[in-house]
Design an enzyme around this catalytic site. Structure first.
Site, PDB file in Angstrom:
ATOM      1  N   LYS A  13     -38.531  42.059  -0.102  1.00  0.00           N
ATOM      2  CA  LYS A  13     -37.525  42.564  -1.042  1.00  0.00           C
ATOM      3  C   LYS A  13     -36.425  41.552  -1.353  1.00  0.00           C
ATOM      4  CE  LYS A  13     -38.551  47.407   0.048  1.00  0.00           C
ATOM      5  NZ  LYS A  13     -39.263  47.758  -1.185  1.00  0.00           N
ATOM      6  N   TYR A  53     -42.741  53.567   7.326  1.00  0.00           N
ATOM      7  CA  TYR A  53     -43.738  53.025   6.406  1.00  0.00           C
ATOM      8  C   TYR A  53     -43.755  51.511   6.548  1.00  0.00           C
ATOM      9  CZ  TYR A  53     -46.072  51.890   1.978  1.00  0.00           C
ATOM     10  OH  TYR A  53     -46.923  51.405   1.026  1.00  0.00           O
ATOM     11  N   ASP A 110     -39.709  45.522  11.649  1.00  0.00           N
ATOM     12  CA  ASP A 110     -40.028  45.429  10.227  1.00  0.00           C
ATOM     13  C   ASP A 110     -38.719  45.494   9.439  1.00  0.00           C
ATOM     14  OD1 ASP A 110     -40.786  45.776   7.606  1.00  0.00           O
ATOM     15  OD2 ASP A 110     -42.323  47.278   8.029  1.00  0.00           O
TER      16      ASP A 110
END
Length: 458
Positions: free
Chosen positions: A281, A143, A253
């Site tokens: 994050k 994702y 990523d």
């Protein structure tokens, strides 16, 4: 456990917010029951609107590396906010956060943005602009945010909805075939598949993008296999090598793994240098912040220096940058050592409890980030989980029972079997003991759910 106030808020939320939540996995569709509405958090604990104090293994899906409401992060945020919350102009804070990211990773320059989705969207545009090519290779189960061109077999949120019976979301309505035409999907850890994808589209692939260690199909560690010289070659090293041999860029990523699985993210574990990276994050310290970066010659293609356009009103927000920079400065070697030790303890305790209850399971890890997969099969039988297909064979019934037993005992797990468990520096002996103490009953509940399913199928 009382949940009446959360139930009332959920009913109100569903009248004004689609599904009652602002991010799908929060709706508890995979596990059933009432989503908990959180009122406050401190250290390793969250407290919901009904006053239930829960050990938190979600940690805001990763950002809370130091624990909730860390006093030094709060102080930094307060000082920054007192000077103004947004200027639409450059600030010292974004320079300092950029310097910390460059110092810890192999990137030479970064551009700050507001979310992981925005970072991924921007890095793909940059890769296409640099190479003059259109196609992107991605991996099933990875994702990269809700970017149209990558919302194909895209990990936990979509897998959770599909498993809960919502067949309208194989990728997502609203994403056109034209948008995904240039996206090539390969099974994760499949080296032959990657080489076949390049061979089928010679001179057309702009980049290969992967989660550095996928965490959105549960944790899927990158494999190791013999390289061209016969020595062990990590999957990320293979991707970098094959991409460059075909004139493409390698994009790692690290929105989830960055500054989470080590002080340098997954890069710190396998030492593979990508051409471009994304971050999020942890680097935002709990605030909406993300970044993408890479080699200076590649980043020079971005406006205002180059022709690839990217902009954002709140990019480099001074309050978010203050939280992120303070978090990274406090994320010392001692913090990561504590996280690793705690993860080791919990993985061992979970495996012991599940084995004792007769539940077949697999625990995958990337640093202190890990997932527990539960299956219907025989205990002692090896059940590797290396890709999205194998992750999809887990028992949703067993996980739901396991989840609710842990919740009833005061432990808040991610409400999906396709997610990772996250720890913080604030998870002390008391918090760990509470988690460990809850595991035997949760394992027994999972076993009971498997047995019930078996009886229904007879």
């Amino acid at each position: 456990m009382i949940d009446s106030t959360s139930a009332e808020l959920f009913a109100r939320a569903q009248r004004v917010i689609p599904g009652g939540v602002n991010s799908p996995v929060r709706a508890f569709r995979s596990v059933g029951g009432t989503p908990r509405f959180m009122a406050s958090a401190k250290g390793a604990y969250v407290t919901d609107e009904d006053g239930n104090r829960l050990v938190d293994l979600v940690c805001s899906w990763g950002p809370m590396l130091l624990g909730h409401a860390h006093p030094e992060v709060l102080a930094a945020v307060g000082r920054a906010a007192a000077h103004g919350t947004s200027f639409g102009a450059p600030t010292r804070a974004e320079v300092e956060l950029g310097e910390l990211i460059v110092e810890r990773t192999p990137v030479e320059q970064v551009r700050l943005v507001n979310s992981g989705t925005e970072a991924t969207m921007s890095v793909l545009r940059l890769a296409r602009g640099v190479t003059g090519r259109a196609k992107i290779i991605k991996f099933a189960g990875c994702y990269h945010g809700h970017v149209d061109s990558l919302l194909v077999q895209a990990g936990s949120g979509l897998l959770t909805l599909r498993e809960a019976g919502d067949q309208t979301v194989p990728s997502s309505p609203g994403v056109t075939e034209a948008t995904t035409h240039d996206t090539i999907v390969v099974t994760y850890n499949d080296r032959d598949g990657v080489e076949a994808a390049f061979a089928a589209h010679p001179g057309q692939v702009a980049a290969v993008i992967t989660e550095a260690a996928p965490g959105n199909t549960g944790c899927l560690p990158p494999s190791t296999a013999p390289g061209p010289d016969g020595s062990p070659e990590p999957f990320n090293a293979f991707l970098a090598r094959v991409a460059r041999a075909n004139g493409a860029l390698f994009i790692s990523d690290e929105v989830m793994t960055g500054f989470r699985v080590s002080s340098q993210g997954q890069y710190g574990l396998d030492r593979v240098v990508p051409d471009l990276m994304t971050f999020g994050k942890v680097m935002g310290g709990g605030f909406p912040a993300a970044a993408f970066g890479g080699r200076a010659d590649v980043m020079a293609h971005l406006s205002p220096v180059g022709g690839v356009y990217q902009a954002g009103t709140l990019s480099g927000n001074p309050v978010a940058c203050a939280a992120g920079a303070t978090t990274l400065r406090l994320a010392t070697d001692e913090v990561y050592q504590h996280l690793d030790r705690t993860a080791d303890t919990l993985r061992a305790a979970a495996s012991q409890a599940l084995t004792a209850a007769g539940v077949q399971h697999t625990i995958n890890s990337a640093g202190s980030m890990f997932s527990v997969f539960l299956f219907d099969g025989e205990v002692g039988t090896e059940r590797p989980v290396t890709n999205h297909v194998e992750a999809g064979e887990q028992s949703s019934e067993a996980f739901a029972a396991f989840f609710h037993s842990m919740l009833d005992q005061g432990v808040y797990l991610p409400p999906s079997g396709y997610e990772c468990w996250f720890l913080s520096a604030a998870h002390d002996d008391s918090a760990v003991a509470r988690i460990v103490g809850a595991l035997p009953a949760a394992a027994a509940a999972a076993r009971h759910a498997i047995d019930q399913k078996g009886r229904r199928q007879q």
